[in-house]
Design an enzyme around this catalytic site. Structure first.
Site, PDB file in Angstrom:
ATOM      1  N   ASP A 333       0.898  -1.226  -0.004  1.00  0.00           N
ATOM      2  CA  ASP A 333       0.008   0.038   0.126  1.00  0.00           C
ATOM      3  C   ASP A 333       0.951   1.173   0.058  1.00  0.00           C
ATOM      4  O   ASP A 333       1.635   1.302   0.735  1.00  0.00           O
ATOM      5  CB  ASP A 333      -0.873  -0.057   1.396  1.00  0.00           C
ATOM      6  CG  ASP A 333      -1.892   1.067   1.302  1.00  0.00           C
ATOM      7  OD1 ASP A 333      -2.769   1.034   0.466  1.00  0.00           O
ATOM      8  OD2 ASP A 333      -1.922   1.962   2.101  1.00  0.00           O
ATOM      9  N   GLU A 362       1.755   0.244  -4.703  1.00  0.00           N
ATOM     10  CA  GLU A 362       1.237   1.575  -5.465  1.00  0.00           C
ATOM     11  C   GLU A 362       2.225   2.721  -5.302  1.00  0.00           C
ATOM     12  O   GLU A 362       2.409   3.197  -4.342  1.00  0.00           O
ATOM     13  CB  GLU A 362      -0.024   2.222  -4.529  1.00  0.00           C
ATOM     14  CG  GLU A 362      -1.231   1.390  -4.423  1.00  0.00           C
ATOM     15  CD  GLU A 362      -2.309   2.061  -3.383  1.00  0.00           C
ATOM     16  OE1 GLU A 362      -3.494   2.255  -3.983  1.00  0.00           O
ATOM     17  OE2 GLU A 362      -1.943   2.224  -2.394  1.00  0.00           O
TER      18      GLU A 362
END
Ligand code: CA
Length: 634
Positions: A333, A362
């Site tokens: 993340d 990400e």
């Protein structure tokens, strides 16, 4: 010097970087060693409890710890401590705090006390034989299914008994009232290779002691090396969550499915209360000289991965999950907040024990205040992290419209002038990503509107049938593109997240089960069942043709060509001479002249798969709002 500044200095790192492997509680039958990194503490003690529940009155047994090299403190307690709970008491400048162990491998309810655990006793039968069923394959062979444990089973129509639990994920033979397969059987039938779970580690936003329905995605880490208690049948006994999560992994492996974990090292639930930040004040987070927390994560704090002992902590944590829980991949993340060196060290250290683990995240560029000069793991640094992939927001936003503008159209909803961009997306080579192994193609995930909700907002004038066609066209684009496809669970059955007032929910991280649950009973209706079959066929086609799964830029440059002279908005690619992919977002059919040879249509507007739906020579008509794939007969 201010601590927050001191931590990033060479002087501090030289004095206090500890590289040993014994941090945490080191269980042996006759004795348990405790080791905690607490530089500059005046006194450290370990407190032993019978219960893991801080609500229960209990006088702990206290054992003093001794200060050793590089800021670590140690002690050993004799006896069999398996199942004994513990905390650390750290005194600094006359103030004493009591906190959990950052290296806790088991905890009591809500993760406030660590537990000494004989990890061997948490292994399910046959665990030593358990292995990654996808080992030996290339990352581009993967088809990743993003799933929340609770969403899968919580709806009544799932027919699953252990709703919202690890063990609910692996129930077999479950069906809707009308006999449609649900849960694991459905996922297997769809043909995906990996499940990527939303956070499975212990997070803070759900009260594990409260049995009433609660929902959260779990992007609020409390204990990084322990499974979440609310997914276990008993959150109080520290061993149960470990055993049940391992059982889930083991059964998924038996079914041929790899397990990827979403890991959120970029921030913590509550920076002030996070155990490492209590033991070594503020050390885990990026805090400036004035005491202000950096907030690139938008969650109030950013992890200082550039601090040597934070880096070690994250590396140790990922290696632990890969080894102890047999996790086959990690989705990071907001990895753009972590530094390149940390990411490369993770990949290197995990590969030493297991070469078959996937890494991606990400790589958004966020405004974070680094404590020293380091490169961050953002998309445009992809060449600096060769073993680590990045989510592709170019294809996401080009295919269905920007996630930042709800009503903005993408290619499938009729946005004009996208032919070149779509060709590039299907070819899988970008300025920021030159290696297809690092390119994670997706159009929808847990964030933002679901695919169908976004299409409904961006193309309100289209009929329901047309909107479904747009969804299928979008799916064909990213599932046939070069790179690694990833989909949100339920996208294959037109998943929608609707509130009580019928509005679509864009960010359902703490919405109700009603909003988030996968509605299996919808599969009893034709439009859902047909879309599901279409997705299954697309995945089957992808798996049948290795030409869709190249692993190098050179192979793609050599073998993937754009078709020229097509009608406006129509995109076509020829791959390795014998596959043609055509995408037509127009509301009118289009005629395509075919290269020499006899061609088999295997994907059409109505159907996808690997059987010959129709033979064609010289010319073929491609229906409005549809994809087509043709394969040349040998
Ligand atoms: Ca928890």
């Amino acid at each position: 010097m201010n601590e927050n500044v001191l931590y990033a200095t060479k002087k501090f790192e030289d004095a206090y970087t500890y590289l040993g492997k014994d941090l945490g509680a080191d269980y042996k039958k006759g004795q348990t060693g405790f080791c905690v990194w607490a530089p500059m503490a005046d006194r450290v003690e370990v407190a032993l409890y019978q219960s893991g529940d801080v609500q229960k009155e209990e006088e702990p047994k206290i054992y003093p710890m001794q200060e050793k090299e590089q800021g670590v403190w140690r002690t050993a307690v004799t006896g069999d401590l398996d199942g004994v709970y513990y905390t650390y008491r750290v005194t600094r400048e006359k103030a004493t705090i009591e906190t959990c162990d950052p290296y806790a491998r088991a905890v009591g309810v809500n993760g406030q006390r660590a537990m000494v655990v004989d990890l061997k006793s948490t292994d399910p039968d046959g665990w030593e034989k358990d292995h990654n069923p996808q080992a030996g394959k290339r990352i581009t062979d993967s088809v990743i299914y993003e799933l929340h444990v609770r969403d899968l089973s919580i709806d009544k129509s799932s027919g699953i008994q252990q709703k919202g639990k690890f063990l609910g994920v692996i129930e077999k033979g479950t069906k809707t009232e009308k006999g449609i397969a649900t849960g694991l059987d459905h996922i297997k039938d769809l043909g995906v290779t990996h499940i990527q779970f939303l956070p499975l580690y212990d997070y803070g936003s759900v009260d594990e002691a409260d049995q009433s329905p609660q929902y959260n995605w779990g992007y609020d880490p409390v204990n990084y090396n322990v499974p979440e208690g609310s997914y276990a049948s008993d959150p109080y006994d520290g061993k149960v969550r470990i055993l049940e999560m391992k059982q889930m992994v083991q059964q998924l492996h038996k079914e041929g499915i790899g397990v990827i974990m979403d890991v959120v090292y970029n921030h913590v639930y509550d920076a002030g209360k996070f155990c490492m930040n209590q033991i070594v004040p503020g050390y885990f987070s990026r805090i400036d000289a004035k005491g202000v927390y950096s907030n690139g994560s938008g969650c109030g704090n950013d992890t200082a991965s550039e601090h040597s002992m934070v880096r070690k902590y994250i590396v140790d944590s990922v290696v632990y999950w890969a080894k102890e829980y047999h996790i086959d991949g990690f989705r990071f993340d907001l990895v753009g907040l972590l530094d390149v060196e940390t990411i490369n060290e993770i990949v290197r250290e995990v590969k030493k024990v297991r070469s078959d683990v996937l890494f991606y995240g990400e790589g958004w560029n966020l405004d974070t205040k680094k404590t020293k000069e380091v490169d961050l793991a953002v998309q445009y640094n992809s060449e600096k992290t060769p073993g680590f992939g990045y989510f592709n927001d170019t294809i996401r936003d080009c295919v269905k419209g920007s996630v930042f503008e709800a009503t903005e159209r993408g290619y499938v909803e009729g946005q004009q002038g996208q032919e070149w961009k779509i060709t590039q997306c299907v070819s899988g080579i970008f300025e920021w990503c030159k290696d297809p192994k690092q390119n994670i193609n997706y159009v929808s995930c847990h964030d933002n509107y679901t695919m169908m909700d976004k299409i409904t907002l961006a193309a309100p004038e289209a009929s329901r049938q047309e909107q479904i066609e747009m969804n299928r066209l979008a799916a064909a684009i990213y599932l046939l593109a070069q790179g690694v496809p990833l989909m949100q669970a339920g996208e294959e059955m037109l998943r929608s997240k609707k509130d009580k007032d019928n509005s679509f929910v864009e960010n359902s991280y703490k919405s109700s089960d009603q909003v988030n649950a996968i509605r299996w009973d919808l599969l009893e209706q034709e439009e859902y069942q047909q879309t599901y079959a279409y997705y299954k066929g697309l995945i089957g086609f992808r798996k049948a043709y290795p030409q869709l799964r190249y692993t190098t830029r050179e192979e793609i440059m050599q073998n993937v060509q754009a078709l020229l002279g097509l009608e406006k908005n129509v995109t076509g690619l020829r791959i390795a001479e014998d596959i043609l992919l055509i995408f037509n977002p127009n509301h009118m059919a289009t005629k395509i002249s075919l290269p020499k040879g006899k061609w088999q249509v295997q994907i059409s507007k109505e159907k996808a798969g690997t059987e010959c739906l129709k033979q064609a020579e010289e010319e073929i008509e491609v229906a409005p709002i549809s994809a087509m794939a043709l394969v040349r007969e040998k």
